[in-house]
Write a protein that holds these residues in place. Structure first.
Motif, PDB file in Angstrom:
ATOM      1  N   VAL A  70       3.603  -3.915  -1.274  1.00 50.51           N
ATOM      2  CA  VAL A  70       3.393  -4.715  -2.476  1.00 50.51           C
ATOM      3  C   VAL A  70       3.952  -3.982  -3.712  1.00 50.51           C
ATOM      4  N   THR A  71       4.731  -4.502  -4.427  1.00 45.51           N
ATOM      5  CA  THR A  71       4.968  -3.666  -5.806  1.00 45.51           C
ATOM      6  C   THR A  71       4.095  -4.609  -6.897  1.00 45.51           C
ATOM      7  N   VAL A  72       3.549  -3.706  -7.630  1.00 45.66           N
ATOM      8  CA  VAL A  72       2.759  -4.113  -8.860  1.00 45.66           C
ATOM      9  C   VAL A  72       3.573  -3.681 -10.128  1.00 45.66           C
ATOM     10  N   ALA A  73       4.100  -4.107 -10.880  1.00 45.93           N
ATOM     11  CA  ALA A  73       4.885  -3.668 -12.127  1.00 45.93           C
ATOM     12  C   ALA A  73       5.712  -2.474 -11.982  1.00 45.93           C
ATOM     13  N   GLY A  74       6.549  -2.649 -10.610  1.00 43.30           N
ATOM     14  CA  GLY A  74       7.462  -1.675  -9.992  1.00 43.30           C
ATOM     15  C   GLY A  74       7.153  -0.691  -9.158  1.00 43.30           C
ATOM     16  N   ARG A  75       5.654  -0.580  -9.134  1.00 40.89           N
ATOM     17  CA  ARG A  75       4.900   0.555  -8.381  1.00 40.89           C
ATOM     18  C   ARG A  75       4.652   0.064  -6.940  1.00 40.89           C
ATOM     19  N   PRO A  76       5.204   0.779  -5.748  1.00 42.23           N
ATOM     20  CA  PRO A  76       4.960   0.172  -4.430  1.00 42.23           C
ATOM     21  C   PRO A  76       3.743   0.703  -3.936  1.00 42.23           C
ATOM     22  N   THR A  77       2.961  -0.038  -3.051  1.00 38.43           N
ATOM     23  CA  THR A  77       1.920   0.364  -2.256  1.00 38.43           C
ATOM     24  C   THR A  77       2.100  -0.242  -0.886  1.00 38.43           C
ATOM     25  N   VAL A  78       1.987   0.802  -0.208  1.00 39.17           N
ATOM     26  CA  VAL A  78       2.216   0.343   1.626  1.00 39.17           C
ATOM     27  C   VAL A  78       0.840  -0.125   2.265  1.00 39.17           C
ATOM     28  N   ASN A  79       0.768  -1.130   2.611  1.00 39.94           N
ATOM     29  CA  ASN A  79      -0.382  -1.660   3.403  1.00 39.94           C
ATOM     30  C   ASN A  79      -1.793  -1.879   2.567  1.00 39.94           C
ATOM     31  N   PRO A  80      -1.623  -2.378   1.317  1.00 39.79           N
ATOM     32  CA  PRO A  80      -2.882  -2.184   0.726  1.00 39.79           C
ATOM     33  C   PRO A  80      -3.916  -3.335   0.830  1.00 39.79           C
ATOM     34  N   SER A  81      -5.239  -2.982   0.706  1.00 43.31           N
ATOM     35  CA  SER A  81      -6.247  -3.812   0.908  1.00 43.31           C
ATOM     36  C   SER A  81      -6.035  -5.034  -0.075  1.00 43.31           C
ATOM     37  N   LEU A  82      -6.689  -6.024   0.168  1.00 45.36           N
ATOM     38  CA  LEU A  82      -6.872  -7.024  -0.943  1.00 45.36           C
ATOM     39  C   LEU A  82      -7.616  -6.477  -2.138  1.00 45.36           C
ATOM     40  N   ARG A  83      -8.544  -5.521  -2.058  1.00 48.48           N
ATOM     41  CA  ARG A  83      -9.415  -4.853  -3.329  1.00 48.48           C
ATOM     42  C   ARG A  83      -8.392  -3.843  -3.988  1.00 48.48           C
ATOM     43  N   GLN A  84      -7.552  -3.154  -3.334  1.00 50.65           N
ATOM     44  CA  GLN A  84      -6.561  -2.240  -3.670  1.00 50.65           C
ATOM     45  C   GLN A  84      -5.488  -3.024  -4.544  1.00 50.65           C
ATOM     46  N   LEU A  85      -5.118  -4.046  -4.068  1.00 51.55           N
ATOM     47  CA  LEU A  85      -4.063  -5.012  -4.803  1.00 51.55           C
ATOM     48  C   LEU A  85      -4.569  -5.471  -6.005  1.00 51.55           C
ATOM     49  N   LEU A  86      -5.662  -6.054  -5.775  1.00 51.43           N
ATOM     50  CA  LEU A  86      -6.147  -6.554  -7.121  1.00 51.43           C
ATOM     51  C   LEU A  86      -6.600  -5.523  -8.233  1.00 51.43           C
ATOM     52  N   ARG A  87      -7.076  -4.409  -7.739  1.00 51.94           N
ATOM     53  CA  ARG A  87      -7.236  -3.419  -8.715  1.00 51.94           C
ATOM     54  C   ARG A  87      -6.031  -2.974  -9.451  1.00 51.94           C
ATOM     55  N   ALA A  88      -4.846  -2.962  -8.635  1.00 45.17           N
ATOM     56  CA  ALA A  88      -3.582  -2.334  -9.176  1.00 45.17           C
ATOM     57  C   ALA A  88      -3.303  -3.371 -10.144  1.00 45.17           C
ATOM     58  N   VAL A  89      -3.181  -4.529  -9.986  1.00 44.45           N
ATOM     59  CA  VAL A  89      -2.871  -5.700 -10.852  1.00 44.45           C
ATOM     60  C   VAL A  89      -3.581  -5.648 -12.221  1.00 44.45           C
TER      61      VAL A  89
END
Length: 98
Positions: A70-89
């Motif tokens: 997943v990329t959030v604002a151009g920053r990639p994260t490999v295999n994030p959990s839902l919690r990690q993704l929502l925190r990054a957003v």
């Protein structure tokens, strides 16, 4: 109809996935219960249908096609959990529409 590659996208959230990936299914299922999936700045890309997206995933995952990526604002994260993704957003500018 082919979806254009969004590998160069620097805003929003891009979820790179592939069919039959249990981790992708788990993350996508979790997203069903968030407002993120309704955001116009959220995009899903099947790496099996988009060679440029697959190449992007390999470039950020040590040469592997590890999904979900997943990329959030151009920053990639490999295999994030839902919690990690929502925190990054929440911590990025991508949350302005969410």
């Amino acid at each position: 109809m082919a979806v254009p590659a969004v590998t160069g996208r620097r805003d929003g959230v891009v979820l790179y996935w592939r069919p039959l990936c249990a981790y992708c299914m788990k993350l996508r299922f979790g997203l069903l219960f968030t407002r993120l999936r309704y955001s116009r700045r959220f995009t899903r890309v099947n790496i099996w249908k988009d060679p440029d997206a697959a190449a992007f995933v390999r470039s950020v995952a040590d040469g592997n096609e590890t999904v979900p990526t997943v990329t959030v604002a151009g920053r990639p994260t490999v295999n994030p959990s839902l919690r990690q993704l929502l925190r990054a957003v929440r911590e990025s500018d991508a949350s302005t529409d969410i």
